[in-house]
Write a protein that holds these residues in place. Sequence first.
Motif, PDB file in Angstrom:
ATOM      1  N   UNK A  61      -6.831  55.336 -33.861  1.00 45.52           N
ATOM      2  CA  UNK A  61      -7.256  56.336 -32.925  1.00 45.52           C
ATOM      3  C   UNK A  61      -7.506  55.177 -31.331  1.00 45.52           C
ATOM      4  N   UNK A  62      -7.053  54.274 -31.435  1.00 46.08           N
ATOM      5  CA  UNK A  62      -7.296  53.045 -30.166  1.00 46.08           C
ATOM      6  C   UNK A  62      -6.907  53.720 -29.390  1.00 46.08           C
ATOM      7  N   UNK A  63      -5.619  54.688 -28.558  1.00 43.24           N
ATOM      8  CA  UNK A  63      -4.768  55.022 -27.889  1.00 43.24           C
ATOM      9  C   UNK A  63      -5.325  56.517 -27.147  1.00 43.24           C
ATOM     10  N   UNK A  64      -5.704  57.518 -28.004  1.00 42.28           N
ATOM     11  CA  UNK A  64      -6.510  58.534 -27.825  1.00 42.28           C
ATOM     12  C   UNK A  64      -7.669  58.024 -27.461  1.00 42.28           C
ATOM     13  N   UNK A  65      -8.661  57.390 -27.809  1.00 47.85           N
ATOM     14  CA  UNK A  65      -9.809  57.407 -27.159  1.00 47.85           C
ATOM     15  C   UNK A  65      -9.445  56.544 -26.002  1.00 47.85           C
ATOM     16  N   UNK A  66      -8.044  55.386 -25.656  1.00 45.84           N
ATOM     17  CA  UNK A  66      -8.231  54.977 -24.388  1.00 45.84           C
ATOM     18  C   UNK A  66      -7.614  56.619 -23.113  1.00 45.84           C
ATOM     19  N   UNK A  67      -6.736  57.023 -24.061  1.00 47.04           N
ATOM     20  CA  UNK A  67      -6.280  58.108 -22.570  1.00 47.04           C
ATOM     21  C   UNK A  67      -7.246  59.391 -22.464  1.00 47.04           C
ATOM     22  N   UNK A  68      -8.294  59.625 -24.016  1.00 49.80           N
ATOM     23  CA  UNK A  68      -9.175  60.241 -23.532  1.00 49.80           C
ATOM     24  C   UNK A  68     -10.203  60.097 -22.036  1.00 49.80           C
ATOM     25  N   UNK A  69     -11.008  58.517 -22.367  1.00 50.48           N
ATOM     26  CA  UNK A  69     -11.382  57.878 -21.294  1.00 50.48           C
ATOM     27  C   UNK A  69     -10.921  58.508 -19.995  1.00 50.48           C
ATOM     28  N   UNK A  70      -9.430  57.701 -20.238  1.00 54.19           N
ATOM     29  CA  UNK A  70      -8.582  58.195 -18.077  1.00 54.19           C
ATOM     30  C   UNK A  70      -8.872  59.816 -18.493  1.00 54.19           C
ATOM     31  N   UNK A  71      -8.954  60.380 -19.138  1.00 53.84           N
ATOM     32  CA  UNK A  71      -9.336  62.258 -18.872  1.00 53.84           C
ATOM     33  C   UNK A  71     -10.545  62.558 -18.158  1.00 53.84           C
ATOM     34  N   UNK A  72     -11.851  61.312 -19.228  1.00 48.77           N
ATOM     35  CA  UNK A  72     -12.807  61.681 -18.752  1.00 48.77           C
ATOM     36  C   UNK A  72     -13.638  61.951 -16.639  1.00 48.77           C
ATOM     37  N   UNK A  73     -12.673  60.084 -17.050  1.00 49.36           N
ATOM     38  CA  UNK A  73     -12.541  59.264 -15.808  1.00 49.36           C
ATOM     39  C   UNK A  73     -12.032  60.321 -14.531  1.00 49.36           C
ATOM     40  N   UNK A  74     -10.693  61.111 -14.699  1.00 49.28           N
ATOM     41  CA  UNK A  74     -10.040  62.088 -13.795  1.00 49.28           C
ATOM     42  C   UNK A  74     -10.511  62.431 -13.550  1.00 49.28           C
ATOM     43  N   UNK A  75     -11.204  63.897 -14.499  1.00 47.46           N
ATOM     44  CA  UNK A  75     -12.444  65.287 -14.552  1.00 47.46           C
ATOM     45  C   UNK A  75     -13.091  64.471 -13.714  1.00 47.46           C
ATOM     46  N   UNK A  76     -14.040  63.315 -13.735  1.00 50.14           N
ATOM     47  CA  UNK A  76     -14.914  62.905 -13.162  1.00 50.14           C
ATOM     48  C   UNK A  76     -14.690  62.795 -11.372  1.00 50.14           C
ATOM     49  N   UNK A  77     -13.637  62.524 -11.159  1.00 49.79           N
ATOM     50  CA  UNK A  77     -12.959  62.268  -9.815  1.00 49.79           C
ATOM     51  C   UNK A  77     -12.309  63.479  -9.104  1.00 49.79           C
ATOM     52  N   UNK A  78     -12.505  64.795 -10.209  1.00 51.31           N
ATOM     53  CA  UNK A  78     -12.155  65.576  -9.452  1.00 51.31           C
ATOM     54  C   UNK A  78     -10.298  66.045  -9.705  1.00 51.31           C
ATOM     55  N   UNK A  79      -9.456  64.886 -10.348  1.00 46.08           N
ATOM     56  CA  UNK A  79      -8.151  65.153 -10.155  1.00 46.08           C
ATOM     57  C   UNK A  79      -7.779  65.368 -11.748  1.00 46.08           C
ATOM     58  N   UNK A  80      -7.572  67.131 -12.367  1.00 45.40           N
ATOM     59  CA  UNK A  80      -7.333  67.510 -13.123  1.00 45.40           C
ATOM     60  C   UNK A  80      -5.685  67.257 -13.979  1.00 45.40           C
TER      61      UNK A  80
END
Length: 155
Positions: A103-122
Amino acid sequence: MAGPAKPASLSIRPIEGADRAEWGRLWQGYLEFYKTELPEEIYDLAFERLLSGKDGEFRGFISLVEDRPVGLVHYLFHRHGWKREQVCYLQDLYADPEVRGMGVGAALITAVYAAADEAGAPTVYWNTQQDNLTARKLYDQIGVQTDFIKYQRPV
């Protein structure tokens, strides 16, 4: 999202200056996977860019299991001609071989998804090699394959 459960001790945080040695070890593993070697000056430049905090520069997360670095991801935001908002390019994703499938890769991608959401970049996108079947199993669970084929200028 389907897939194996992540270890209870898995954590994700932004890359910090004190991570240089372990980040370098992980990035070297990533580059070796893609049969690439870079001079030490590029490692230094890449790490400097990751820490700069400047608009348009790379950012990154590191994953830890029991406080031991086991994975990394690099990403950046950029403009897109078809969208008002920026998009997020996930450039590098790597997990140590002994933690793959945990689950390491999935957790890292999910963290990028969250950073993108926070930055308004869907929109978050990335590339991988066609024969990277292990990674593609994860990507098929956490993303959508597009019809695009990548080309680049010959060097």
